[in-house]
Enzyme design. Structure first.
Site, PDB file in Angstrom:
ATOM      1  N   LYS A   9       0.868  -1.192   0.000  1.00 50.63           N
ATOM      2  CA  LYS A   9       0.000   0.000   0.000  1.00 50.63           C
ATOM      3  C   LYS A   9       0.898   1.234   0.000  1.00 50.63           C
ATOM      4  O   LYS A   9       1.866   1.309   0.756  1.00 50.63           O
ATOM      5  CB  LYS A   9      -0.876  -0.028   1.255  1.00 50.63           C
ATOM      6  N   ASP A 136      -4.945  -0.371   8.543  1.00 49.53           N
ATOM      7  CA  ASP A 136      -4.698  -0.482   7.102  1.00 49.53           C
ATOM      8  C   ASP A 136      -5.326  -1.722   6.479  1.00 49.53           C
ATOM      9  O   ASP A 136      -5.302  -1.868   5.251  1.00 49.53           O
ATOM     10  CB  ASP A 136      -3.179  -0.541   6.841  1.00 49.53           C
TER      11      ASP A 136
HETATM   12  C1  LIG Z   1      -0.204   5.388   8.836  1.00 46.08           C
HETATM   13  C2  LIG Z   1      -0.965   4.338   8.039  1.00 46.08           C
HETATM   14  O1  LIG Z   1      -0.058   3.385   7.508  1.00 46.08           O
HETATM   15  C3  LIG Z   1      -1.673   5.010   6.857  1.00 46.08           C
HETATM   16  O2  LIG Z   1      -2.098   4.108   5.884  1.00 46.08           O
HETATM   17  C4  LIG Z   1      -1.953   3.606   8.898  1.00 46.08           C
HETATM   18  O3  LIG Z   1      -2.878   4.508   9.434  1.00 46.08           O
HETATM   19  C5  LIG Z   1      -1.325   2.742   9.979  1.00 46.08           C
HETATM   20  O4  LIG Z   1      -1.980   1.528   9.909  1.00 46.08           O
HETATM   21  P1  LIG Z   1      -1.514   0.250  10.759  1.00 46.08           P
HETATM   22  O5  LIG Z   1      -0.048   0.066  10.653  1.00 46.08           O
HETATM   23  O6  LIG Z   1      -2.446  -0.869  10.339  1.00 46.08           O
HETATM   24  O7  LIG Z   1      -1.810   0.762  12.188  1.00 46.08           O
HETATM   25  P2  LIG Z   1      -2.346  -0.021  13.483  1.00 46.08           P
HETATM   26  O8  LIG Z   1      -1.611  -1.307  13.614  1.00 46.08           O
HETATM   27  O9  LIG Z   1      -3.844  -0.026  13.439  1.00 46.08           O
HETATM   28  O10 LIG Z   1      -1.885   1.008  14.607  1.00 46.08           O
HETATM   29  C6  LIG Z   1      -0.579   1.133  15.076  1.00 46.08           C
HETATM   30  C7  LIG Z   1      -0.504   2.370  15.947  1.00 46.08           C
HETATM   31  O11 LIG Z   1      -0.458   3.549  15.124  1.00 46.08           O
HETATM   32  C8  LIG Z   1      -1.210   4.598  15.687  1.00 46.08           C
HETATM   33  N1  LIG Z   1      -2.304   4.952  14.779  1.00 46.08           N
HETATM   34  C9  LIG Z   1      -2.623   4.135  13.726  1.00 46.08           C
HETATM   35  C10 LIG Z   1      -3.627   4.488  12.848  1.00 46.08           C
HETATM   36  C11 LIG Z   1      -4.337   5.708  13.078  1.00 46.08           C
HETATM   37  N2  LIG Z   1      -5.319   6.095  12.260  1.00 46.08           N
HETATM   38  N3  LIG Z   1      -4.007   6.488  14.147  1.00 46.08           N
HETATM   39  C12 LIG Z   1      -3.000   6.139  14.986  1.00 46.08           C
HETATM   40  O12 LIG Z   1      -2.706   6.866  15.919  1.00 46.08           O
HETATM   41  C13 LIG Z   1      -1.682   4.093  17.038  1.00 46.08           C
HETATM   42  O13 LIG Z   1      -0.704   4.481  17.982  1.00 46.08           O
HETATM   43  C14 LIG Z   1      -1.676   2.589  16.862  1.00 46.08           C
HETATM   44  O14 LIG Z   1      -1.518   1.926  18.077  1.00 46.08           O
HETATM   45  N1  LIG Z   2       2.966 -10.685   8.318  1.00 46.45           N
HETATM   46  C1  LIG Z   2       3.580  -9.619   8.869  1.00 46.45           C
HETATM   47  N2  LIG Z   2       4.316  -8.800   8.102  1.00 46.45           N
HETATM   48  C2  LIG Z   2       4.918  -7.704   8.649  1.00 46.45           C
HETATM   49  N3  LIG Z   2       4.844  -7.378   9.938  1.00 46.45           N
HETATM   50  C3  LIG Z   2       4.124  -8.160  10.751  1.00 46.45           C
HETATM   51  C4  LIG Z   2       3.479  -9.308  10.260  1.00 46.45           C
HETATM   52  N4  LIG Z   2       2.850  -9.885  11.283  1.00 46.45           N
HETATM   53  C5  LIG Z   2       3.097  -9.138  12.363  1.00 46.45           C
HETATM   54  N5  LIG Z   2       3.870  -8.099  12.074  1.00 46.45           N
HETATM   55  C6  LIG Z   2       4.301  -7.039  13.027  1.00 46.45           C
HETATM   56  O1  LIG Z   2       3.671  -5.822  12.624  1.00 46.45           O
HETATM   57  C7  LIG Z   2       4.598  -4.723  12.660  1.00 46.45           C
HETATM   58  C8  LIG Z   2       4.236  -3.706  11.548  1.00 46.45           C
HETATM   59  O2  LIG Z   2       4.478  -4.332  10.345  1.00 46.45           O
HETATM   60  P1  LIG Z   2       4.139  -3.742   8.887  1.00 46.45           P
HETATM   61  O3  LIG Z   2       5.211  -4.248   7.982  1.00 46.45           O
HETATM   62  O4  LIG Z   2       2.749  -4.038   8.513  1.00 46.45           O
HETATM   63  O5  LIG Z   2       4.291  -2.192   9.149  1.00 46.45           O
HETATM   64  P2  LIG Z   2       4.090  -0.961   8.217  1.00 46.45           P
HETATM   65  O6  LIG Z   2       4.613  -1.291   6.849  1.00 46.45           O
HETATM   66  O7  LIG Z   2       4.688   0.226   8.909  1.00 46.45           O
HETATM   67  O8  LIG Z   2       2.564  -0.812   8.127  1.00 46.45           O
HETATM   68  P3  LIG Z   2       1.668   0.481   7.901  1.00 46.45           P
HETATM   69  O9  LIG Z   2       2.016   1.081   6.588  1.00 46.45           O
HETATM   70  O10 LIG Z   2       0.321  -0.189   7.895  1.00 46.45           O
HETATM   71  O11 LIG Z   2       1.921   1.388   9.065  1.00 46.45           O
HETATM   72  C9  LIG Z   2       5.965  -5.372  12.482  1.00 46.45           C
HETATM   73  O12 LIG Z   2       6.944  -4.664  13.177  1.00 46.45           O
HETATM   74  C10 LIG Z   2       5.793  -6.779  13.024  1.00 46.45           C
HETATM   75  O13 LIG Z   2       6.201  -6.814  14.380  1.00 46.45           O
END
Ligand SMILES: C[C@](O)(CO)[C@H](O)COP(=O)(O)OP(=O)(O)OC[C@H]1O[C@@H](n2ccc(N)nc2=O)[C@H](O)[C@@H]1O
Ligand SMILES: Nc1ncnc2c1ncn2[C@@H]1O[C@H](COP(=O)(O)OP(=O)(O)OP(=O)(O)O)[C@@H](O)[C@H]1O
Length: 284
Positions: A9, A136
């Protein structure tokens, strides 16, 4: 074995528009997908298992609670069936990198298990199961361009997108999403005004240049190499716009087409992860 693709994404812009009482942030963002993807293979089995391979599989080997397994258990509980499947995740997307890899994997698991278990739930019901697992995951279920609002669960149609190319670059530093939201300073940004369609990549880049990723400044504070990645992208021939995706550290360059993004990718310093191509499901 049936396989579900889990494309990256990319947030073309991301405005933090407010904050809920529970601390989650309200967003306005345009999410698109591609050009890199994880893959999840699923087969019938007597219990639930997940094996990892691919270049970033080892990075997740110690993860006690992979999002794929959490999604499988949540779906089984929601519909009252036993959680049974043998899954293999080929991890090609860097972990904790702002391109939603874990969310895309969880979404792929929900789609694949809906089929494997013969549930026929479809996107709407799967999105209800998905929402508590991560902000997400709902947008990753369809893996189609969408405007995200709320905390990520409100999905609105995206403008009609032109043919364009994307180059994704990650400097190899994992950046946890909560830390970036916590480091953000300042107020909120209003939602963007978007046209119904962009006729070409240059026009899209011009409009996007007037928008921002509000998580980019705090991410650069936590991880200064992001500024180097952005400068390197901006210096590439044909780069129309460079910006960070999500909470970083992956950045993207926008190009006229997939070929332009692919030739530019070869000019980047070695050592940085990069993938180039067209939009997932779009024209190259
Ligand atoms: C920043 C983005 O990647 C944009 O697409 C997403 O909003 C993040 O999505 P994500 O990684 O699936 O996030 P989550 O696993 O739901 O949340 C991780 C942490 O990010 C913060 N969080 C996330 C999403 C959101 N709308 N507000 C937040 O403040 C919160 O502290 C939460 O505990
Ligand atoms: N299948 C998986 N792939 C990646 N991370 C995972 C998975 N399962 C659990 N995790 C945990 O989720 C955390 C966030 O991973 P991810 O790669 O989705 O982050 P991100 O790319 O920053 O996502 P976003 O763009 O949604 O914020 C990782 O640090 C890991 O500990």
């Amino acid at each position: 074995m049936p396989t579900e693709l889990a494309p990256a994404k990319v947030n073309l812009y991301l405005h933090v528009t407010g904050r809920r009482a529970d601390g989650y942030h309200l967003l306005d963002s345009l999410a698109v997908f591609g050009p890199a993807a994880d893959a999840l293979a699923l087969a019938p089995a007597d219990d639930l298992s997940l094996a990892l391979d691919g270049p970033f599989g080892a990075a997740l080997a110690a993860e006690p609670d992979n999002l794929v397994l959490r999604a499988a258990r949540a779906l089984a509980a929601a519909v009252g069936v036993p959680a049974r499947a043998a899954m293999v995740l080929t991890k090609r997307l860097p972990v904790a990198s702002g391109i939603g890899g874990g969310s895309a994997d969880a979404a792929a698991a929900l789609r694949g298990l809906d089929r494997l278990w013969g549930l026929g739930l479809g996107e709407g019901r799967l999105a209800e199961v998905a929402a508590p697992l991560g902000a997400d995951i709902p947008v990753c279920l369809a893996s189609r361009p969408a405007r995200m609002q709320g905390v990520g669960e409100v999905l609105l149609p995206a403008p009609a997108l032109p043919r364009c190319g994307l180059l994704l670059v990650n400097p190899g530093v994992a950046l946890p999403t909560p830390a970036v939201f916590k480091a953000r300073q300042g107020g909120f940004t209003p939602p963007a005004e978007l046209p119904a369609a962009w006729p070409d990549a240059a026009g899209m880049a011009r409009d996007l240049a007037g928008l921002r990723n509000d998580l980019e400044p705090p991410a650069i504070t936590l991880c200064p190499v992001i500024a180097e990645v952005l400068a390197a992208l901006r210096a590439l021939p044909g780069c129309l716009l460079a910006r960070m995706s999500g909470s970083g550290a992956t950045c993207f360059g926008l190009f006229a087409d997939a070929a332009a993004a692919q030739s530019a990718a070869r000019l980047l310093p070695s050592g940085w992860w990069r993938e180039a191509g067209g939009l997932y499901g779009g024209a190259a």
